[in-house]
Design a protein around this motif. Sequence first.
Motif, PDB file in Angstrom:
ATOM      1  N   PHE A 120      39.292  26.656  49.065  1.00 53.12           N
ATOM      2  CA  PHE A 120      38.687  26.985  47.786  1.00 53.12           C
ATOM      3  C   PHE A 120      37.981  25.801  47.168  1.00 53.12           C
ATOM      4  O   PHE A 120      37.500  25.866  46.063  1.00 53.12           O
ATOM      5  N   ASP A 170      42.827  37.926  35.254  1.00 56.16           N
ATOM      6  CA  ASP A 170      41.720  38.649  34.635  1.00 56.16           C
ATOM      7  C   ASP A 170      41.733  38.467  33.123  1.00 56.16           C
ATOM      8  O   ASP A 170      40.714  38.229  32.487  1.00 56.16           O
ATOM      9  N   SER A 175      35.305  31.507  48.877  1.00 57.49           N
ATOM     10  CA  SER A 175      35.574  32.305  47.679  1.00 57.49           C
ATOM     11  C   SER A 175      34.313  33.041  47.265  1.00 57.49           C
ATOM     12  O   SER A 175      33.203  32.696  47.659  1.00 57.49           O
ATOM     13  N   SER A 176      34.494  34.066  46.437  1.00 58.50           N
ATOM     14  CA  SER A 176      33.377  34.913  46.049  1.00 58.50           C
ATOM     15  C   SER A 176      32.262  34.117  45.370  1.00 58.50           C
ATOM     16  O   SER A 176      31.086  34.370  45.599  1.00 58.50           O
ATOM     17  N   ILE A 216      34.933  42.705  31.888  1.00 58.58           N
ATOM     18  CA  ILE A 216      34.342  41.373  31.999  1.00 58.58           C
ATOM     19  C   ILE A 216      32.825  41.491  32.114  1.00 58.58           C
ATOM     20  O   ILE A 216      32.078  40.785  31.446  1.00 58.58           O
ATOM     21  N   TRP A 246      40.725  35.013  32.140  1.00 61.21           N
ATOM     22  CA  TRP A 246      39.290  34.863  32.389  1.00 61.21           C
ATOM     23  C   TRP A 246      38.481  35.493  31.255  1.00 61.21           C
ATOM     24  O   TRP A 246      37.514  34.929  30.762  1.00 61.21           O
ATOM     25  N   GLN A 297      32.299  41.436  46.938  1.00 55.65           N
ATOM     26  CA  GLN A 297      32.578  40.205  46.204  1.00 55.65           C
ATOM     27  C   GLN A 297      31.410  39.718  45.367  1.00 55.65           C
ATOM     28  O   GLN A 297      31.571  38.849  44.515  1.00 55.65           O
ATOM     29  N   ARG A 302      47.316  39.187  39.363  1.00 52.96           N
ATOM     30  CA  ARG A 302      45.881  39.423  39.183  1.00 52.96           C
ATOM     31  C   ARG A 302      45.552  39.742  37.727  1.00 52.96           C
ATOM     32  O   ARG A 302      44.597  39.217  37.154  1.00 52.96           O
ATOM     33  N   GLU A 339      39.081  28.955  40.082  1.00 55.81           N
ATOM     34  CA  GLU A 339      39.383  29.126  41.499  1.00 55.81           C
ATOM     35  C   GLU A 339      40.267  30.352  41.720  1.00 55.81           C
ATOM     36  O   GLU A 339      40.088  31.111  42.669  1.00 55.81           O
ATOM     37  N   HIS A 390      40.301  32.972  39.839  1.00 51.04           N
ATOM     38  CA  HIS A 390      39.447  34.143  39.631  1.00 51.04           C
ATOM     39  C   HIS A 390      38.658  34.443  40.908  1.00 51.04           C
ATOM     40  O   HIS A 390      38.585  35.587  41.358  1.00 51.04           O
ATOM     41  N   GLY A 391      38.110  33.389  41.516  1.00 49.82           N
ATOM     42  CA  GLY A 391      37.402  33.566  42.783  1.00 49.82           C
ATOM     43  C   GLY A 391      38.330  34.102  43.868  1.00 49.82           C
ATOM     44  O   GLY A 391      37.952  34.975  44.646  1.00 49.82           O
ATOM     45  N   PHE A 392      39.556  33.588  43.892  1.00 50.28           N
ATOM     46  CA  PHE A 392      40.538  34.029  44.881  1.00 50.28           C
ATOM     47  C   PHE A 392      40.787  35.528  44.778  1.00 50.28           C
ATOM     48  O   PHE A 392      40.761  36.246  45.785  1.00 50.28           O
ATOM     49  N   GLN A 406      38.892  37.751  43.408  1.00 51.07           N
ATOM     50  CA  GLN A 406      37.689  38.523  43.718  1.00 51.07           C
ATOM     51  C   GLN A 406      37.568  38.693  45.225  1.00 51.07           C
ATOM     52  O   GLN A 406      37.032  39.677  45.707  1.00 51.07           O
ATOM     53  N   GLN A 407      38.060  37.708  45.961  1.00 50.36           N
ATOM     54  CA  GLN A 407      37.935  37.758  47.411  1.00 50.36           C
ATOM     55  C   GLN A 407      39.040  38.581  48.048  1.00 50.36           C
ATOM     56  O   GLN A 407      38.835  39.222  49.076  1.00 50.36           O
TER      57      GLN A 407
END
Lengths: 457, 457
Positions: B6, A255, B36-37, B259, A258, B70, A251, A223, A225-227, A229-230
Amino acid sequence: MAIEEFQFTESLEKQLSDLVQSDSAELIEELLENHSSGELARAISLLDEEERIKLIQLINSESAAELVEQLPTVQAVQLLEEAEPGQAAAIVDELPSDLQADLLSDLDSNDAEAILRLMLPNEAESARQLQQYDESVAGGLMVTELLRYPDHWTVAEVVHDLQTGSDEYRDYQIQYTYVCGQEEQLLGVLRLRDLLLGDRSRVLRDIMIPNPVSVSDTLSLAELHGFFQQHHYLGVPVTNEVGKLVGVVQRSDVDQAWIEQQDRSFLKRQGIVSGEEIRAMSLWQRASGRLSWLSLNIVLNLLAATIISRFESTLSAVIALTAFLPIISDMSGCSGNQSVAVSIRELMLGLVRPSDVFRVWMKELSVGVLNGSAVGLLLGTIAYLWKGNLALAIVIGSALTLNTIVAVSIGGIIPLILRKFGRDPAVASGPLLTTVTDMCGFFLVLSLASNFIEYLV
Amino acid sequence: MAIEEFQFTESLEKQLSDLVQSDSAELIEELLENHSSGELARAISLLDEEERIKLIQLINSESAAELVEQLPTVQAVQLLEEAEPGQAAAIVDELPSDLQADLLSDLDSNDAEAILRLMLPNEAESARQLQQYDESVAGGLMVTELLRYPDHWTVAEVVHDLQTGSDEYRDYQIQYTYVCGQEEQLLGVLRLRDLLLGDRSRVLRDIMIPNPVSVSDTLSLAELHGFFQQHHYLGVPVTNEVGKLVGVVQRSDVDQAWIEQQDRSFLKRQGIVSGEEIRAMSLWQRASGRLSWLSLNIVLNLLAATIISRFESTLSAVIALTAFLPIISDMSGCSGNQSVAVSIRELMLGLVRPSDVFRVWMKELSVGVLNGSAVGLLLGTIAYLWKGNLALAIVIGSALTLNTIVAVSIGGIIPLILRKFGRDPAVASGPLLTTVTDMCGFFLVLSLASNFIEYLV
């Protein structure tokens, strides 16, 4: 700093080893500063244990901490385990709080306790607190080094504090300052540029961005990571269940975590079940870590082999079939693993969820039919040209077609089903898939052959 | 913003699809902002092409650009390809310069040219320039949006420019400002906090950090990754061969590219040779992308099968052997792939280099001997219990032991050798390994069996 420093020097490990022998602490520190993390990790792994211990004894704990920060976790843990507890504690004192907690969790619990007892009391206290969080939630990924000011302070007071405290703040990644109320609850956020451009007599509560975005300390890595990215933020404040500001997740740390998670997943897929192996680990650790997986595979393979055993009379009659059994097994495994890989990646990216089983199955079924027909036709043709027996070619070709369809379609859904039941798809998908496709493949070839035995002999 | 945003909503794609049908642009934009993305990527992939085209037409180009940022690259490219060139150009205008270049490079070159012609002239110009760089060097990863000031300016002048230009700078990731000489050569760097804490009458050249760290525009992704692991910077300025400041590489972009590279490598290892497949791609693209690899595998498998064919008389005499051939093949493949995976990861981390072949071979040989003996003993015991023939058990067990030693030791060095010859280890290691181990394994079992045939029948 020149770019040449990032080119490979052939003998960093040799230089390090020589400098360790001659007790040249300063030259070592200089060498460590001037090489990239990859080079350092490699050189450290090439030293022997004695040299590593001496290296850590020689350099000061700040330099050692900088080194530890750059190494892969497994190597950093190894260094701390080998060092004297006092030295290890001095190094851990210098690390950012999130890394402290990570490494201490990965250490043997006795080693960790010995180090914690010798650390500075406040550092040990915060490390113990962070260790209570799982490594892959916001609480485990956050740092506690942050700038917080009461909402009634003025800009001038903050600037003064920044100037006088600049030594302590040197290692902070200061992008934002946080404004808190009396109960340490998060009220607002200020960017450094707001302070820079703001009137110095104003009170923080009037110029802060109120109700800032924050995340709960239990938010998962995926979550987070998604945050990020957004959102373009460099960090996000973390609050606990009562709204108290407890840390900041950067961040870059998300990363990094991840990347490491994907890394582990890659190794797991290939049968390094623990998700971690570097060749600097001991032989015993490496061999046993791989063996558990191999033993399981033998048992699963035997299940498939029993199918072959049941058709020994067919095989005796048509001995040419034996050459095709490993082909069917390998090809179906390959096709199925392609689907598995796409599903594992789509799960990781959030493109599919466990509930999408039917949609994924349909999607893969069509790929399976296309590619199954293609490889079946190809192998059938080759079989005919090779053995000159049309019935044999048809049996082999259609068995491969059918089994590819099975392999591709179940390969796509196995990771989803494993995830649904809370299992790690990376570890279990491969063996499950190949067992099913081997059994099915052998059965298809041999039962088809048995049914058309008169055309084959 | 609350955390609930999220959490997964069951029907984002349904909501989107409904809003697209009812032309509700504003509600769509709100929906896009609040997910989220990962969720967005999934929902977009579930819309059909028509709905996606309409969605992009409905929302303004800024919102569309935020969405595109995204999505995984392959999906972003798909959106731009489906959109009208004019719309696509308006969206690309809003993207950061590094992403512009990335996406345009991935588009069909006619589509890219059509979009470039319709973009704002200055945006198109900078995109064309960045497109000349390889995607995986500093020049291809940098953004050109940065703050640069002449060295003779004062702090007050800079602060004034920041205040008046704040609209334009809004989307910049401002952490540093760069100080340049007359030829745009990089002279120094200033952190925002230096401006904040500095005397406003001073001239930049006197307060800047001179000779700042910079990287060449040709530095590779792996080296940049190492650089950011070693340094805590959030970005690093990029200079060309004459020392001119041409852009800034952000840490977050390097992490992202890293990544994605690992991601592609993971898929390649599993036979998705292009390194890219999501199920939103067309069936034909997906099936054909997988098929090339499968066809190669058939040919390689046949090579191994010819070994079996040569020993048909032995197999006819001892039909029980047939059940063990696929086991030997699969087990050796598994053991060898464990070594391959560790080597590929160590290559990526910089822990081994192609020149380390001998060291890696020795390291793997010892693991191979240990694990080979273990699995050989295990399979031999099982074979004895199952078939009741000691000679058969010894043949099977020792063949597996020997072949595991071969598989593990060559599995470790294949990726290094491929890298040495400039090949991608992720793609070729697997098929090469299994071909060699299959041939060797079948030969070991069958030639041992032929030699001791009198004890087996």
